[in-house]
Design an enzyme around this catalytic site. Structure first.
Site, PDB file in Angstrom:
ATOM      1  N   SER A  52       0.821  -1.207   0.000  1.00  0.00           N
ATOM      2  CA  SER A  52       0.000   0.000   0.000  1.00  0.00           C
ATOM      3  C   SER A  52       0.856   1.259   0.000  1.00  0.00           C
ATOM      4  CB  SER A  52      -0.941   0.032   1.211  1.00  0.00           C
ATOM      5  OG  SER A  52      -0.270   0.499   2.365  1.00  0.00           O
ATOM      6  N   VAL A  53       0.183   2.383  -0.219  1.00  0.00           N
ATOM      7  CA  VAL A  53       0.820   3.700  -0.186  1.00  0.00           C
ATOM      8  C   VAL A  53       1.374   4.030   1.193  1.00  0.00           C
ATOM      9  CG1 VAL A  53      -1.289   4.971   0.414  1.00  0.00           C
ATOM     10  CG2 VAL A  53       0.492   6.097  -0.967  1.00  0.00           C
ATOM     11  N   LYS A  54       0.899   3.344   2.229  1.00  0.00           N
ATOM     12  CA  LYS A  54       1.301   3.652   3.597  1.00  0.00           C
ATOM     13  C   LYS A  54       2.772   3.350   3.876  1.00  0.00           C
ATOM     14  CE  LYS A  54      -2.621   5.059   5.492  1.00  0.00           C
ATOM     15  NZ  LYS A  54      -2.780   6.374   6.144  1.00  0.00           N
ATOM     16  N   LEU A  55       3.427   2.593   3.011  1.00  0.00           N
ATOM     17  CA  LEU A  55       4.846   2.310   3.232  1.00  0.00           C
ATOM     18  C   LEU A  55       5.656   3.595   3.240  1.00  0.00           C
ATOM     19  CD1 LEU A  55       7.115   0.235   3.600  1.00  0.00           C
ATOM     20  CD2 LEU A  55       7.263   0.085   1.105  1.00  0.00           C
TER      21      LEU A  55
ATOM     22  N   ALA B  23       5.064   5.395   6.621  1.00  0.00           N
ATOM     23  CA  ALA B  23       5.658   4.612   7.708  1.00  0.00           C
ATOM     24  C   ALA B  23       7.169   4.782   7.738  1.00  0.00           C
ATOM     25  CB  ALA B  23       5.282   3.141   7.554  1.00  0.00           C
TER      26      ALA B  23
END
Length: 329
Positions: free
Chosen positions: A39-42, A45
């Site tokens: 996901s884009v959340k990498l 994070a």
């Protein structure tokens, strides 16, 4: 072929789907699910962890703790495993079972908070639990994705420039609103460069992020029951609220054409399709949207017949009709 030593070193940042021949929508969809976190959340994070390390907040022996509905939790699980930290993800019953399994496979501890807050969601309850852990003095470090500037900075430095390079004549950008990190980073980037790009935030009906009335929300990802600290509406030109029924219709429409995306993508595409039909009828502006993840983690929910029958029974017959006009635009 790239050689990597850390899972966060790999991320496909230049893959787009032209939705005009797929669903007859004049929209380019930026796919952010092709990395080891899915996901884009990498991006957020990694930026938050690296900043915490630089500031000395994270050190050997620290335990990262974060409230997440799934994707950021997976990204932090991956980074914690890679860097030797313990990680505790505080989530709620709406988190996809597949996401919980992935986090635990990566060595994270997942704690599910089932007490709803005053708005009928779980976010306030999750955050209170996280704060309690940090106050215990047991070495917990809360990155706080909802108010951490490194969340939006990651997209200011990465996601937005990638879109800018691909579409130098971009006219409209649609971004889903969760923590609003992706939205704020992209909006700030184009505003500060004087680019005439219309920024449209896509939110879920029932979310309070942009002053909406709190309602039941079953699809994890976009929307909040407590306004994020990062949100600044002065950077947003328009907001579209999408009912979850339209989210589900849209992901099934995409899947019927061979594109298996997550719930947030369904919300974004549905909202963008409606907005473009209203603002640019019969035209094809240069418009892009961000698809945060892929659909495998949603097989137990929005793609599961029994889950749909339980939570959205009005859609089960409709979705079973091949060729139905399920986008509703």
């Amino acid at each position: 072929m790239p050689l990597i030593t850390s899972p966060q070193d790999f991320n496909v940042d230049d893959l787009y789907v032209d939705l005009k021949p797929v669903l007859d929508i004049p929209l380019y969809l930026k796919c952010e699910g092709f990395n080891f976190a899915g996901s884009v959340k990498l991006k957020a994070a990694a930026a938050m962890v690296e900043a915490a390390e630089r500031d000395g907040a994270l050190a050997p022996g620290s335990t990262i703790v974060e409230s997440s509905s799934g994707n950021l939790g997976i990204a932090l699980s991956l980074i914690a495993a890679s860097r030797g930290y313990r990680f505790v993800c505080v989530t709620d019953p709406r988190c996809n079972p597949a996401s919980v399994r992935v986090m635990r496979a990566l060595g994270a501890e997942v704690r599910v908070i089932s007490r709803q807050d005053a708005n009928g969601g779980y976010l306030d309850s999750r955050i209170r639990y996280v704060r309690g852990l940090c106050e215990s003095g047991a070495g917990y470090v809360w990155l706080n994705q909802y108010a951490n500037d490194n969340n939006w900075i990651a997209h200011y430095r990465g996601t937005a420039p990638a879109i800018d390079r691909q579409f130098p004549d971009l006219e409209v950008l649609f971004v889903g609103a969760g923590t609003t990190g992706t939205l704020m980073g992209c909006a700030r980037y184009f505003r500060e460069r004087g680019r005439p790009v219309t920024i449209v935030a896509i939110d879920a009906v029932g979310s309070v992020t942009f002053g909406g009335i709190p309602e039941r929300r079953m699809v994890p990802g976009l929307g909040t029951s407590s306004r994020p600290g990062l949100v600044d509406e002065s950077y947003v030109d328009d907001v579209v609220h999408v009912p979850e029924t339209d989210t589900i219709r849209t992901v099934h429409a995409l899947a019927s054409r061979g594109f298996l995306f997550g719930g947030s993508t369904g919300t974004v595409v549905s909202g963008a399709a409606r907005w473009l039909a209203e603002k640019y009828p019969g035209e094809r502006p240069v418009a892009a949207a961000i698809a945060p993840d892929l659909g495998e983690r949603y097989l137990d929910s929005i793609y599961d017949e029994s889950w749909l029958r339980e939570h959205f029974s009005e859609l089960t017959a409709e979705l079973g009709q091949p060729g139905a006009d399920i986008l509703g635009v």
